[in-house]
Each structure stands twice: as structure tokens, then as C-alpha cells.
Design an enzyme around this catalytic site. Structure first.
Site, PDB file in Angstrom:
ATOM      1  CB  THR A  88      -6.184  16.083  -2.001  1.00  0.00           C
ATOM      2  OG1 THR A  88      -5.125  16.330  -1.076  1.00  0.00           O
ATOM      3  CG2 THR A  88      -5.702  15.087  -3.042  1.00  0.00           C
ATOM      4  CG  HIS A 135      -2.199  11.059  -4.994  1.00  0.00           C
ATOM      5  ND1 HIS A 135      -3.114  11.954  -4.494  1.00  0.00           N
ATOM      6  CD2 HIS A 135      -2.181  10.032  -4.113  1.00  0.00           C
ATOM      7  CE1 HIS A 135      -3.631  11.471  -3.381  1.00  0.00           C
ATOM      8  NE2 HIS A 135      -3.067  10.299  -3.123  1.00  0.00           N
ATOM      9  CD  GLN A 159      -5.706  15.173   2.139  1.00  0.00           C
ATOM     10  OE1 GLN A 159      -5.561  14.328   3.036  1.00  0.00           O
ATOM     11  NE2 GLN A 159      -6.637  15.068   1.209  1.00  0.00           N
ATOM     12  CE1 TYR A 178      -3.191   3.036   0.994  1.00  0.00           C
ATOM     13  CE2 TYR A 178      -1.820   3.258   2.944  1.00  0.00           C
ATOM     14  CZ  TYR A 178      -2.801   3.751   2.104  1.00  0.00           C
ATOM     15  OH  TYR A 178      -3.387   4.965   2.383  1.00  0.00           O
ATOM     16  NE  ARG A 207      -0.624   6.022  -2.924  1.00  0.00           N
ATOM     17  CZ  ARG A 207      -0.420   4.865  -2.311  1.00  0.00           C
ATOM     18  NH1 ARG A 207       0.666   4.180  -2.555  1.00  0.00           N
ATOM     19  NH2 ARG A 207      -1.304   4.381  -1.462  1.00  0.00           N
ATOM     20  NE  ARG A 244      -3.139   3.866  -5.503  1.00  0.00           N
ATOM     21  CZ  ARG A 244      -3.728   4.447  -4.456  1.00  0.00           C
ATOM     22  NH1 ARG A 244      -3.885   3.792  -3.332  1.00  0.00           N
ATOM     23  NH2 ARG A 244      -4.132   5.685  -4.538  1.00  0.00           N
ATOM     24  CB  SER A 268      -4.172  12.121   5.436  1.00  0.00           C
ATOM     25  OG  SER A 268      -5.246  11.533   4.759  1.00  0.00           O
TER      26      SER A 268
HETATM   27  C1  LIG Z   1       0.438   5.360   1.248  1.00  0.00           C
HETATM   28  C2  LIG Z   1       0.084   6.723   0.744  1.00  0.00           C
HETATM   29  C3  LIG Z   1      -1.091   7.328   1.188  1.00  0.00           C
HETATM   30  C4  LIG Z   1      -1.410   8.605   0.744  1.00  0.00           C
HETATM   31  N1  LIG Z   1      -2.528   9.219   1.234  1.00  0.00           N
HETATM   32  C5  LIG Z   1      -2.815  10.486   0.864  1.00  0.00           C
HETATM   33  C6  LIG Z   1      -3.893  11.184   1.446  1.00  0.00           C
HETATM   34  O1  LIG Z   1      -4.586  10.680   2.309  1.00  0.00           O
HETATM   35  N2  LIG Z   1      -4.141  12.441   1.002  1.00  0.00           N
HETATM   36  C7  LIG Z   1      -3.388  13.050   0.035  1.00  0.00           C
HETATM   37  O2  LIG Z   1      -3.646  14.192  -0.336  1.00  0.00           O
HETATM   38  N3  LIG Z   1      -2.342  12.401  -0.511  1.00  0.00           N
HETATM   39  C8  LIG Z   1      -2.023  11.162  -0.109  1.00  0.00           C
HETATM   40  N4  LIG Z   1      -0.929  10.530  -0.633  1.00  0.00           N
HETATM   41  C9  LIG Z   1      -0.046  11.252  -1.547  1.00  0.00           C
HETATM   42  C10 LIG Z   1       0.994  12.013  -0.735  1.00  0.00           C
HETATM   43  O3  LIG Z   1       0.409  13.079  -0.045  1.00  0.00           O
HETATM   44  C11 LIG Z   1       2.110  12.592  -1.610  1.00  0.00           C
HETATM   45  O4  LIG Z   1       1.530  13.248  -2.711  1.00  0.00           O
HETATM   46  C12 LIG Z   1       3.097  11.529  -2.073  1.00  0.00           C
HETATM   47  O5  LIG Z   1       3.259  10.528  -1.116  1.00  0.00           O
HETATM   48  C13 LIG Z   1       4.443  12.144  -2.364  1.00  0.00           C
HETATM   49  O6  LIG Z   1       5.286  11.229  -2.980  1.00  0.00           O
HETATM   50  P1  LIG Z   1       6.391  10.366  -2.227  1.00  0.00           P
HETATM   51  O7  LIG Z   1       5.673   9.430  -1.313  1.00  0.00           O
HETATM   52  O8  LIG Z   1       7.078   9.673  -3.347  1.00  0.00           O
HETATM   53  O9  LIG Z   1       7.276  11.324  -1.470  1.00  0.00           O
HETATM   54  C14 LIG Z   1      -0.566   9.262  -0.193  1.00  0.00           C
HETATM   55  C15 LIG Z   1       0.599   8.643  -0.625  1.00  0.00           C
HETATM   56  C16 LIG Z   1       0.935   7.402  -0.165  1.00  0.00           C
HETATM   57  C17 LIG Z   1       2.227   6.781  -0.619  1.00  0.00           C
END
Ligand SMILES: Cc1cc2nc3c(=O)[nH]c(=O)nc-3n(C[C@H](O)[C@H](O)[C@H](O)COP(=O)(O)O)c2cc1C
Length: 380
Positions: free
Chosen positions: A159, A278, A131, A28, A281, A168, A110
Site C-alpha cells: 500500500t 483508500h 498487504q 473509524y 480516507r 480524520r 492488513s
Molecule cells: C476501517 C478501515 C481500515 C483500513 N485499513 C487498511 C489497511 O490497514 N491497509 C490498507 O491497505 N488499506 C486499508 N483500508 C482501505 C481498504 O483496504 C480499502 O481500500 C477500502 O476499504 C475500500 O473501500 P470500501 O470500504 O468503501 O469498500 C482501510 C479501510 C477502512 C474502512
């Protein structure tokens, strides 16, 4: 050196974390969408940013501070919002937020956190941003924003890059459900990570506590499907206008990649944007944040506070992001790796590693102030 030299990088922290997080949670955390091309592109494109050093200057003293929305932070890197933080490592959100407070870097909580937003605001009163995933129901949205305000958050981050819950494949194969669906396969994964089990038993099974008032979290099944049913499938301009009228403090839009959308965000009253795909993802064909930043017209950078995330792992990356026009950057996985890999001191170590790398990079480049780093250092 204020960190353990045997774990000198975020990459080393990730190696340790992979041995301690159960597979379903690790996938995840680390997974992207589709073929994970976007995920790889984030790193490849950062690595391809070449900076040309200048010498003939004294760079003994380096100023790493970064001003954002009228406040000075010690570094130009902060913690991205990561949903289900405590699933990767129990108490990750509490440890990360309080360390961010102690070390004066931004921490974004988050909506999908596993610690109540009110608790985090108490632990990190000066550096916490909230967020928001925008609920479909405007009354629920308003209630959530009121709670965020009452808790004392000063910066709201909306967001917008999840118009649909992601498919995924790694998560589907692992059957990531909440509450956990304890299949034999999952039990085997968990049994192989006794420290995680022990800490999870003490901390409690993670759930979306901020949503307790609105949904029965026992009803939340597959994460992607839940996101699509509860939150807006596309945050409209009209809704952003509504949020703008409800929120008086700085407003940031996260997840934009196109210059026209950034223009629109400014017109809607946003004070800043986080350029982000993101973490690879959501859309495998989306540009990396680096590609998006390179395409932004110069005049846009003068009009708003541009920040970025997706792929940042080193102090060099933080400096690269600044040279690309991002006033600050964020990382999600780096900080999760730090706690899962090293334990509660991991967050402090990760920040010290990044600080050390930022200082050395700036010195090597002949720049004695982080905020003076700009596109003139780009080699081409
Ligand atoms: C496991 C996971 C959960 C995430 N959950 C959120 C979230 O709840 N809200 C959000 O705006 N972005 C979420 N993101 C995106 C992150 O805020 C961010 O954009 C991203 O992790 C940055 O890239 P990096 O992990 O390669 O540093 C998530 C990313 C990951 C890896």
C-alpha cells in the site's frame, strides 16, 4: 436463495451493524477524511455508471469465475485489507478469512491486523494475500516479508497511499487511541453495545499483533501519528525495487490513481495494481476509483492486472468495475458490516448476496461470463 431474504443487501447489513458496533469503532470504519467528499464521490460515481443491456441471447448459465495471477476464484470480488478488524467485531478477521477460503474469493490481510498473519495463513491458505505497509527500517521490513513468505502467502500487496497518517476528525473527536483510553465518553459508548463488550472480553482487546516483535504496542498512541512514525512517509521507487528483489511471487501495488504511476509500477516489476483512493480516507480531493479508471489509457490495461476498490457495495458495482476495466474489485466495509451486523454467518451471506447480484446483473445485461464483461457495455 442462500441468504436471509430479510437482510437482502449489504446496505441492510450496514443498518444492523450500526446498531451493534460502539460509536468510536463505527466512526473509524465508516469515516472519511475532511468533509468526506471523496467518500461520497466513490458511491456517487459508481452509481453514475450506466450499463446498456443486450437481449436476444440465452443467459441461463452464467460463469462468475475470475482468474487472477494464475488462480481461479469463484467471484471477481474480494476482501480489502482493513486494519484493526477485530475492533469492529471480535474475530472478524478469522471469520472473514476462513469464509473467503471456503467460498474461494481473495482475502487481503492488513499489516495492521489484530490476528497474527501466521494464523490467517493457516485458516485461509489458498486465498490469502498479505498487504504490506512499508516500515521505515529496512531490517524490520525484510523480517516482516520473510515471515509473510514463511507463512505461505503467495501474493504481496504494497500500500503506497499513506505518505502521512490521516487527520480524520471523527477519530480525533472520539480520541481513538490504542490501548483504549477509557474515558467516561468511551465507557458510555461501549456500555451501549453489550454484545460487542461480551465478545471482546472473550476474544481479548485488539492490538497490532504483527508488530509485537518490533514495537511495544502499548506505546502506540493515536493511529495516524503511529503510522507516520513507523512506516515510510512515501514509499519510494527504490524501496519497491528492494521489495521486488526480496519477493518472488506476484506483487501488487495498492492505492494508485494516476496512469503515470501505474506505468512506473509496471516498470518496477509489479504484476498488478489496485486503483483505490483508500475509501476516501486519505485525500478528500482525490479522484474516485471510477474517475481514475475512466482516465486510464487502454494500452495500460493490456500491460498489467488492474483491480480496484473504494465504494463497492453490490454485485452491480462488481460488474460496473469490470466494465470500467478492473479485472477484479475489493471491498473493506461491506464485509465488516456483514459480520458486525449478522454475526459469524454474515460473511457467507454477504458473499452469497454479491454472487446472486452479480449473476442477475450479468443475465440482465445479456452477458453469460463475468470475464467477458467489458467497456462495450458502458452506455456512454
Ligand atoms: C476501517 C478501515 C481500515 C483500513 N485499513 C487498511 C489497511 O490497514 N491497509 C490498507 O491497505 N488499506 C486499508 N483500508 C482501505 C481498504 O483496504 C480499502 O481500500 C477500502 O476499504 C475500500 O473501500 P470500501 O470500504 O468503501 O469498500 C482501510 C479501510 C477502512 C474502512
Amino acid at each position: 436463495m442462500k441468504y436471509n431474504p430479510k437482510v437482502p443487501s449489504i446496505k441492510d447489513m450496514a443498518l444492523l451493524a450500526r446498531k451493534r458496533i460502539p460509536r468510536f469503532a463505527l466512526e473509524y470504519l465508516e469515516g472519511g477524511i475532511g468533509e468526506e467528499l471523496g467518500l461520497r464521490r466513490n458511491r456517487d460515481d459508481l452509481n453514475n455508471i450506466i450499463l446498456c443491456p443486450r437481449y436476444l441471447e440465452n443467459v441461463e448459465a452464467v460463469d462468475t469465475t475470475c482468474e487472477l495471477f494464475g488462480r481461479s476464484y469463484d467471484l471477481g470480488v474480494g476482501v480489502s485489507p482493513v486494519g484493526l478488524g477485530d475492533m469492529m467485531w471480535p474475530r472478524a478477521e478469522q471469520v472473514l478469512s476462513s469464509t473467503a477460503q471456503e467460498m474461494n474469493i481473495p482475502y487481503i490481510l492488513s499489516t495492521m491486523s489484530t490476528t497474527p498473519l501466521e494464523d490467517i495463513a493457516r485458516m485461509a491458505p489458498d486465498v490469502s494475500w498479505f498487504q504490506l505497509y512499508v516500515p521505515k527500517d529496512p531490517d524490520i521490513m525484510q523480517d516482516l516479508i520473510n515471515r509473510v513468505k514463511n507463512a505461505g502467502y503467495k501474493i504481496l500487496v504494497i500500500t503506497v497511499d499513506i505518505p502521512v497518517g490521516a487527520k480524520r476528525d471523527r477519530e480525533l473527536k472520539n480520541g481513538l487511541n490504542l490501548p483504549f483510553n477509557l474515558t467516561p465518553a468511551l465507557l458510555i459508548q461501549i456500555a451501549m453495545r453489550p454484545r460487542w463488550v461480551f465478545e471482546t472480553l472473550i476474544n481479548g482487546v485488539p492490538r497490532f499483533v504483527n508488530l509485537d516483535a518490533y514495537v511495544n504496542s502499548a506505546d502506540i498512541r493515536h493511529l495516524g501519528e503511529f503510522l507516520t512514525s513507523f512506516f515510510m512517509c512515501g514509499v519510494t521507487r527504490e524501496r519497491i525495487r528492494m521489495i521486488r528483489s526480496l519477493w518472488q511471487g506476484p506483487l501488487v501495488i495498492k492505492g494508485l490513481l494516476h496512469a503515470d504511476d501505474i506505468e512506473a509500477a509496471i516498470e518496477l516489476g509489479a504484476d498488478g495494481v489496485i486503483v483505490s483512493n483508500h475509501a476516501g480516507r486519505q485525500l478528500d480531493a482525490a479522484p474516485s476509483s471510477v474517475q481514475a479508471l475512466l482516465k486510464l489509457p487502454e494500452q495500460l490495461r493490456q500491460k498489467t492486472t488492474i483491480m480496484m476498490d473504494s465504494g463497492i457495495r453490490t454485485g452491480l458495482d462488481v460488474v460496473r468495475a469490470r466494465a470500467l476495466g478492473a479485472q477484479a474489485c475489493f471491498s473493506g466495509r461491506s464485509f465488516m458490516y456483514s459480520i458486525a451486523g449478522v454475526g459469524k454467518d454474515g460473511a457467507r451471506q454477504a458473499i452469497e448476496i454479491l454472487r446472486d447480484e452479480i449473476i442477475r446483473t450479468l443475465q440482465q445485461l445479456g452477458c453469460n461470463q463475468y470475464q467477458a464483461m467489458d467497456s462495450t457495455w458502458l452506455a456512454d
